[in-house]
Design a protein around this motif. Structure first.
Motif, short mmCIF file in Angstrom:
data_model
loop_
_atom_site.label_atom_id
_atom_site.label_comp_id
_atom_site.label_asym_id
_atom_site.label_seq_id
_atom_site.Cartn_x
_atom_site.Cartn_y
_atom_site.Cartn_z
N MET A 265 0.86 -1.18 0.00
CA MET A 265 0.00 0.00 0.00
C MET A 265 0.90 1.23 0.00
O MET A 265 2.09 1.15 0.30
N THR A 268 2.52 1.52 3.38
CA THR A 268 3.42 0.46 3.83
C THR A 268 4.50 0.10 2.83
O THR A 268 5.40 -0.69 3.13
N THR A 294 3.35 -9.89 9.74
CA THR A 294 1.93 -9.75 9.43
C THR A 294 1.11 -10.58 10.40
O THR A 294 1.60 -11.53 11.01
N GLU A 307 -2.98 -6.98 9.20
CA GLU A 307 -2.23 -5.93 9.88
C GLU A 307 -0.74 -6.20 9.70
O GLU A 307 -0.31 -7.36 9.67
N THR A 336 -4.37 -2.49 7.50
CA THR A 336 -4.38 -2.31 6.04
C THR A 336 -5.78 -2.10 5.48
O THR A 336 -5.93 -1.51 4.41
#
Length: 451
Positions: A265, A268, A294, A307, A336
């Motif tokens: 993203m 991230t 994660t 997450e 996320t």
């Protein structure tokens, strides 16, 4: 310790060539890039931030590199940004000028830059990202996050200075700019930006490493001769949206190579990816990059919100402390908003967005992406978008919007029911001429017409 962001660009050991960077048919060497960028850095040093009109041009790369040399945060501006979006970004970011407009970028200018290396925690980019409500927010991307992310991808993809990277992606997104330009500069590989990502341009570029979004790859496989020309490439990488399973299979059949899918993203960067030397499966985005962790929250039926934490994360939204806090858990992990599953071997699959793609129907949690892939497996379907619509009995019913030729609603509903669990079948199907998409090829479900 992670080397400074632009170390490889100025390293004497880096092999140079007159066409080290080619963008839309124009080329320059790394030495020429560094000299022109040094001239930009000398002019803008000390600015709080600068915007860059991010066209697919060498001037864009020179402007970005110059700002990074000077330690000035870069605000990429889409060249087609409307007045309201442009005004918001410039006002919100406080960018003092727009390189390429207010301040011209001269490729012939030369200056040696000898300023200090900025702190890895310093902001490299302010990247504007839209949410479901409100104006776009500026995500603050630190230099160290970019360096860590690119080094992780270099390891995962065995990406070296011997590669030639080819892509034609916009230079105002993470995919095209951070991965597709800074990645080439950091690894020392040659870069060919095709201007536009057409199948013919990709076929003619002769690369070893290609980046594309699903729309690009779907167009490539519709041009078999262009796809076959990529058979000599080492890796075909897809990202920014889920790659439909039929496109994955067609790429493999035409090129002999299974594409690499990755996930990330704006906030991230890239956190999860398939490996060059690992298994690549349709719909799977691989395993976390080095240093990234994660987890799934609110897990039910193996599905939960993904997450992440690790060295590639942003530092927050510019001037939005409440939005920054809301995007993180109490223990600091980034939410996320994407719904995922994690298989026993650690392989991740993204099944949709929590806000639009997690459908709760009849007591089941259903990922829209799974249903979309099933629809795309039908030979008559070229595009599909699945949503949940309020329903008195089911809570939500599954509705599919499809672009298809010569097939009816009942046949498609039965087709999905025969491929997935019956409860995952669409209850209604709406036929469209095309799905609404953004510049990166992602379907925009909020713009789908009402039923």
């Amino acid at each position: 310790m992670t080397p400074p962001l632009l170390t490889a660009l100025s390293a004497p050991a880096t092999a140079d060539r007159p066409d080290a960077l080619t963008i839309a048919g124009r080329s320059c060497s790394r030495e020429e890039l560094l000299g022109a960028a040094g001239a930009v850095a000398s002019r803008i040093a000390g600015a709080d931030s600068v915007a860059v009109r991010a066209e697919p041009a060498l001037e864009t790369v020179v402007a970005v590199v110059g700002a990074l040399l000077a330690g000035v945060p870069v605000v990429p501006l889409p060249p087609d940004a409307g007045p309201a979006e442009r005004d918001h970004v410039l006002r919100d970011s406080g960018a003092s000028l727009v390189l390429g407009e207010d301040e011209p970028v001269d490729l012939r200018a030369r200056a040696a830059w000898s300023g200090p290396e900025p702190d890895p925690k310093a902001t490299a980019f302010v990247l504007y990202t839209s949410g479901t409500t409100g104006a776009p927010k500026g995500a603050l991307i630190p230099r160290g996050a970019i360096a860590a992310g690119l080094d992780g991808l270099a390891e995962a993809w065995q990406w070296t200075a011997e590669d030639t990277l080819v892509h034609g992606l916009p230079l105002f997104h993470v995919h095209g700019l951070v991965l597709g330009v800074l990645g080439a500069l950091r690894t020392g590989c040659r870069l060919v930006h095709t201007g536009r990502p057409t199948p013919q341009a990709y076929a003619a570029a002769g690369g070893s490493l290609y980046f594309g979004v699903p729309t690009v790859w779907s167009r490539v496989v519709r041009e078999p001769s262009a796809a076959r020309a990529l058979a000599g490439a080492r890796l075909l990488v897809s990202g920014s949206a889920a790659l439909p399973a039929p496109v994955f299979r067609d790429l493999e059949a035409l090129t002999g190579a299974r594409p690499v899918e990755r996930y990330g993203m704006t906030e991230t960067l890239i956190t999860v990816s398939a490996r060059a030397d690992g298994e690549r499966r349709p719909g799977a985005v691989g395993v976390p990059l080095p240093g990234v962790r994660t987890r799934l929250a609110a897990v039910s039926g193996g599905i939960g919100e993904l997450e992440v934490t690790g060295p590639t994360l942003f530092t927050g939204y510019l001037g939005r402390p409440e939005a920054t806090a809301a995007a993180h858990t109490d223990d600091g992990w980034f939410r996320t908003g994407d719904i995922a599953t994690i298989e026993e071997d650690g392989t991740h699959r993204i099944v949709g967005r929590a806000s639009t793609d997690l459908i709760k129907s009849g007591g089941y949690r259903i990922g829209a992406g799974e249903v979309e892939n099933a629809l795309l497996d039908h030979p008559a379907v070229s595009e599909a978008a699945v949503v949940g619509v309020p329903h008195d009995d089911l809570g939500q019913e599954i509705v599919a919007y499809v672009v298809a030729d010569g097939v009816g609603e009942r046949e498609l509903i039965d087709f999905v029911a025969s491929h997935l669990s019956v409860h995952k079948r669409p209850r209604r199907i709406r036929f469209l001429d095309a799905l609404p998409r953004n510049a990166m090829g992602k379907p925009q479900k909020k713009l789908l017409p009402p039923l």
